[in-house]
Design a protein around this motif. Sequence first.
Motif, PDB file in Angstrom:
ATOM      1  N   THR A  60     -75.690 -37.987  16.729  1.00 12.92           N
ATOM      2  CA  THR A  60     -75.490 -36.725  17.438  1.00 12.92           C
ATOM      3  C   THR A  60     -74.127 -36.166  17.084  1.00 12.92           C
ATOM      4  N   ARG A  61     -74.020 -34.851  17.134  1.00 12.14           N
ATOM      5  CA  ARG A  61     -72.754 -34.191  16.818  1.00 12.14           C
ATOM      6  C   ARG A  61     -72.641 -32.934  17.655  1.00 12.14           C
ATOM      7  N   ILE A  62     -71.480 -32.737  18.227  1.00 10.53           N
ATOM      8  CA  ILE A  62     -71.201 -31.518  18.987  1.00 10.53           C
ATOM      9  C   ILE A  62     -69.969 -30.866  18.384  1.00 10.53           C
ATOM     10  N   GLY A  63     -70.070 -29.592  18.060  1.00  9.55           N
ATOM     11  CA  GLY A  63     -68.934 -28.860  17.504  1.00  9.55           C
ATOM     12  C   GLY A  63     -68.764 -27.543  18.240  1.00  9.55           C
ATOM     13  N   ILE A  64     -67.573 -27.322  18.770  1.00 11.02           N
ATOM     14  CA  ILE A  64     -67.306 -26.107  19.541  1.00 11.02           C
ATOM     15  C   ILE A  64     -66.255 -25.277  18.808  1.00 11.02           C
ATOM     16  N   ALA A  65     -66.613 -24.060  18.462  1.00  9.25           N
ATOM     17  CA  ALA A  65     -65.658 -23.115  17.876  1.00  9.25           C
ATOM     18  C   ALA A  65     -65.437 -21.980  18.865  1.00  9.25           C
ATOM     19  N   SER A  66     -64.578 -21.025  18.503  1.00  7.67           N
ATOM     20  CA  SER A  66     -64.203 -20.003  19.478  1.00  7.67           C
ATOM     21  C   SER A  66     -65.399 -19.153  19.918  1.00  7.67           C
ATOM     22  N   GLU A  67     -66.295 -18.833  18.986  1.00  6.65           N
ATOM     23  CA  GLU A  67     -67.426 -17.972  19.355  1.00  6.65           C
ATOM     24  C   GLU A  67     -68.768 -18.609  19.048  1.00  6.65           C
ATOM     25  N   GLU A  68     -68.742 -19.907  18.759  1.00  5.55           N
ATOM     26  CA  GLU A  68     -69.980 -20.583  18.372  1.00  5.55           C
ATOM     27  C   GLU A  68     -69.918 -22.036  18.814  1.00  5.55           C
ATOM     28  N   ALA A  69     -71.042 -22.554  19.257  1.00  5.82           N
ATOM     29  CA  ALA A  69     -71.126 -23.977  19.600  1.00  5.82           C
ATOM     30  C   ALA A  69     -72.382 -24.556  18.959  1.00  5.82           C
ATOM     31  N   ARG A  70     -72.244 -25.762  18.428  1.00  7.60           N
ATOM     32  CA  ARG A  70     -73.384 -26.424  17.792  1.00  7.60           C
ATOM     33  C   ARG A  70     -73.621 -27.775  18.449  1.00  7.60           C
ATOM     34  N   TYR A  71     -74.847 -27.989  18.871  1.00 12.68           N
ATOM     35  CA  TYR A  71     -75.237 -29.275  19.440  1.00 12.68           C
ATOM     36  C   TYR A  71     -76.369 -29.802  18.562  1.00 12.68           C
ATOM     37  N   GLN A  72     -76.167 -30.928  17.958  1.00  9.45           N
ATOM     38  CA  GLN A  72     -77.199 -31.408  17.051  1.00  9.45           C
ATOM     39  C   GLN A  72     -77.427 -32.902  17.232  1.00  9.45           C
ATOM     40  N   GLY A  73     -78.631 -33.296  16.924  1.00  9.38           N
ATOM     41  CA  GLY A  73     -78.988 -34.703  17.013  1.00  9.38           C
ATOM     42  C   GLY A  73     -80.130 -34.980  16.067  1.00  9.38           C
ATOM     43  N   GLY A  74     -80.237 -36.212  15.647  1.00 11.65           N
ATOM     44  CA  GLY A  74     -81.304 -36.520  14.710  1.00 11.65           C
ATOM     45  C   GLY A  74     -81.421 -37.997  14.432  1.00 11.65           C
ATOM     46  N   ALA A  75     -82.200 -38.298  13.418  1.00 11.38           N
ATOM     47  CA  ALA A  75     -82.462 -39.683  13.056  1.00 11.38           C
ATOM     48  C   ALA A  75     -82.420 -39.836  11.546  1.00 11.38           C
ATOM     49  N   VAL A  76     -82.060 -41.035  11.145  1.00 13.48           N
ATOM     50  CA  VAL A  76     -82.040 -41.395   9.723  1.00 13.48           C
ATOM     51  C   VAL A  76     -82.881 -42.655   9.561  1.00 13.48           C
ATOM     52  N   GLY A  77     -83.726 -42.675   8.542  1.00 14.03           N
ATOM     53  CA  GLY A  77     -84.540 -43.864   8.274  1.00 14.03           C
ATOM     54  C   GLY A  77     -84.418 -44.291   6.825  1.00 14.03           C
ATOM     55  N   LYS A  78     -84.390 -45.596   6.609  1.00 15.05           N
ATOM     56  CA  LYS A  78     -84.321 -46.142   5.249  1.00 15.05           C
ATOM     57  C   LYS A  78     -85.293 -47.301   5.174  1.00 15.05           C
ATOM     58  N   LEU A  79     -86.054 -47.347   4.097  1.00 12.69           N
ATOM     59  CA  LEU A  79     -87.048 -48.405   3.941  1.00 12.69           C
ATOM     60  C   LEU A  79     -87.082 -48.847   2.480  1.00 12.69           C
ATOM     61  N   TRP A  80     -86.802 -50.124   2.254  1.00  8.47           N
ATOM     62  CA  TRP A  80     -86.775 -50.675   0.894  1.00  8.47           C
ATOM     63  C   TRP A  80     -87.987 -51.571   0.699  1.00  8.47           C
ATOM     64  N   ILE A  81     -88.786 -51.261  -0.328  1.00 11.59           N
ATOM     65  CA  ILE A  81     -89.945 -52.090  -0.651  1.00 11.59           C
ATOM     66  C   ILE A  81     -89.621 -52.833  -1.939  1.00 11.59           C
ATOM     67  N   GLU A  82     -89.241 -54.074  -1.760  1.00  8.79           N
ATOM     68  CA  GLU A  82     -88.705 -54.864  -2.869  1.00  8.79           C
ATOM     69  C   GLU A  82     -89.701 -54.988  -4.019  1.00  8.79           C
ATOM     70  N   LYS A  83     -90.962 -55.292  -3.691  1.00 10.34           N
ATOM     71  CA  LYS A  83     -91.944 -55.533  -4.756  1.00 10.34           C
ATOM     72  C   LYS A  83     -92.147 -54.299  -5.629  1.00 10.34           C
ATOM     73  N   ALA A  84     -92.068 -53.149  -5.003  1.00 14.69           N
ATOM     74  CA  ALA A  84     -92.275 -51.905  -5.760  1.00 14.69           C
ATOM     75  C   ALA A  84     -90.968 -51.329  -6.272  1.00 14.69           C
ATOM     76  N   ARG A  85     -89.848 -51.921  -5.889  1.00 12.22           N
ATOM     77  CA  ARG A  85     -88.515 -51.426  -6.249  1.00 12.22           C
ATOM     78  C   ARG A  85     -88.325 -49.982  -5.786  1.00 12.22           C
ATOM     79  N   LEU A  86     -88.869 -49.678  -4.616  1.00 11.44           N
ATOM     80  CA  LEU A  86     -88.825 -48.320  -4.087  1.00 11.44           C
ATOM     81  C   LEU A  86     -88.014 -48.271  -2.795  1.00 11.44           C
ATOM     82  N   LEU A  87     -87.161 -47.271  -2.702  1.00 11.26           N
ATOM     83  CA  LEU A  87     -86.412 -47.032  -1.473  1.00 11.26           C
ATOM     84  C   LEU A  87     -86.778 -45.654  -0.932  1.00 11.26           C
ATOM     85  N   PHE A  88     -87.214 -45.621   0.321  1.00 12.18           N
ATOM     86  CA  PHE A  88     -87.482 -44.341   0.985  1.00 12.18           C
ATOM     87  C   PHE A  88     -86.291 -44.004   1.875  1.00 12.18           C
ATOM     88  N   LEU A  89     -85.856 -42.744   1.821  1.00 10.75           N
ATOM     89  CA  LEU A  89     -84.771 -42.267   2.672  1.00 10.75           C
ATOM     90  C   LEU A  89     -85.249 -41.027   3.415  1.00 10.75           C
TER      91      LEU A  89
END
Lengths: 399, 153
Positions: free
Chosen positions: A269-298
Motif C-alpha cells: 500500500t502507498r499513500i501520497g499527499i500533495a498540495s492539490e492531489e492525494a493518492r491512495y493505492q494498494g495492490g498485490a504482487v505474485g511470483k511463481l517459479w516452475i523449476e521443471k519448465a524453467r519458467l517464472l511468472f510475475l
Amino acid sequence: MSPFLFPFLRRSSIAVALVSGLLLVAWGREARAYPQFQFSSGTTRCGQCHYSPSGGTLISPWGRDEAGDTISLGGDGSFLHGLWAPPSWLALGADIRLAALRNDVGGADSPELAFFPMQADLYTRFAYDAFSLNVTLGARGVVRPPDPSLSGRTSDVGQRMMSREHYLMWRPSATGPYVRIGRYFSPYGLRFVEHIFFVRANTGYNLYEETYNASYGYVDEDWEVHATAFTHVPTSVPDFFGAAGPAENGGVAYGEKRFNKMAALALQTRIGIASEEARYQGGAVGKLWIEKARLLFLGEADFIRQQFSKANFGQSQFVSYLGATYFIRGFMLGAAYERFQEDLAVKGTGRDAYDGELNVFPWAHFELNLLMRYQTRATVAPGDTPRGSLVMLQLHYYL
Amino acid sequence: MSGRLLTAIPAACATRSSFGLSLLFGFLALVACLAGCGGADNRPAKWSYIAPAIIEPNCATVSCHSAVAQRAGVILEPAQKAYDILTSRHFVVTCPTSTDGGTTTCMDMAVGTSEILYLMRAQGSQRMPPDQALPEADIHLIQTWISQGAQNN
C-alpha cells in the motif's frame, strides 16, 4: 571457453572498464533490479544479490558470484573482473547502457530512430560495522537532446550530474532488521529496470522519482516487511538532487511471504499527499517459479484512488502487469501483458501493452537486451492510429 | 529443448503449481473484467484536474517537460507554471469569459488554433507525448476545456 580467447577477453574487459569510466561522466539513466532473478537464480531474496535489502543498484559479493556462475555463460563477476578487490569497507560498481531504438507512435517524425547513451551510474558504499553510506552518482540521461551529436551530448554534462540515491543504513546482518534513511526508491511493486512499464510509471516510481525516505524493515528467509515514510525532493534544491514526480509526502508498506523457494505473494500500500492531489493505492504482487519448465511468472495489480481537492473530483485507476520469463543459463526470454486504466469510471481511458524481451548474458559484466513493446489505447481521433510500437536494443555493461 | 519445455509445463502445473496458476487465471479474469469497465466521461474540464491527472504524469516526466529537463524551454509542472507557459506560448489559446460563458467566436477559434491538440493527435506534427500517445478521451477533455475558454480554473 578456449584458453586462447581468455587473454583477449580479459584485455577487452579491461578496455571496456576504462572506456566505461570515461563514459561515466557523460550520461546517465537508471537501474533497478531484475525481479526475474528471484527464485530462478536460486536466490530467494533481492537483498542476497544486492546491498539494498529491497534490491537494486550495487551488487553484493554473492550477487557478483551469481552473475558469473549462474546467470552468465562464464567470466568473473567480481569488481573489475577480479583484477583488483576493494577493501572490505568499500564497495564499488557502475552501470553503463548504450541503446538504439525504433519508436513508432504515428505523426510527422515517426518512426523515430535513435542511438543514445542510456545510463552511466557509479555506485559507492562505505561500510563501518553495521552501518553503511551508499551513494549513486551519475548524469541525468537525455534521449532527445537539442543537439544529438557527441559534442552536443557532452556539452552540458556538468549541469546534468545528479545523485538519485544517497542513504545511510544500519543493517547488522543479511537477515533481520534494518533501518535506512536517505534518498532511494521505497520498496514497492515488482521493481523492474524498465521505467516505462505501467506498474512503475503510474504508481509513483517513474524515472528519477526517488523520494527522501526513512524505512524500517525486517527480512527473513521466508518473508520480509518494509515500512517507509517519505517526502518529495524539494523543488528549491539544486538540480543535482533531480526533483521529479509529484510533490508528495506519505508512506509505503510492503510485505512479502515466500513459499517453498518457488513462489511469493506480496501485499502493498502507498499513500501520497500533495498540495492539490492525494493518492491512495494498494495492490498485490505474485511470483511463481516452475523449476521443471524453467519458467517464472510475475504479476502485479494495483488499485489507485486519486482525489483532486481543487477540482473537487476523485477517480479510481487500475494498473497491472502479468509476465512469464523462460530461463536457461546465459539467456532470458520473456513476454508480458500490461494494462493501465486511467479512470475506471470512464470508458476509453485504457491502455494496453504487450512486451517481448530477450536478455543475453554472454559473459559476466555484459548483457544484451532486446525489448519489443506494442501499445494500444482505447480511443483515438478519426484518422489517428490506436497503435504504437517500440523496439529497443541495449548493450549493458556493469563494472 | 522446446519438447522438454512443452512436457514439463503441464507436469509441473499439475502438481505443485495449480494454486499459483489459479491465481494467474483469476488475475486475467480481473483484468478482462476491468477492461470492459467505464461509462460516459464525467471528468471535470478544469485545469485543476487536467494538470495533475493528465499533463503532469504524461508530459512533465524527468526527461521531457519537468522543471529539471525543461525540454524546448517548456516546463509543465506545477499546474500554475504549466498554465502560464502553455498559454503564453500559444500551445493553448484562451478566451475571456463572460457571464454567458464567453464569446463563441473566440472559443471556436481557440480550439482550431491551440497547438497542443495538434501535437497530441499528431496532426501535421510530431506526436506528443512522443513515447506513448494519450487516449482520445483525454485529448477530447482538453479540447472541451479549451472550448470553454481554457481558464485557470
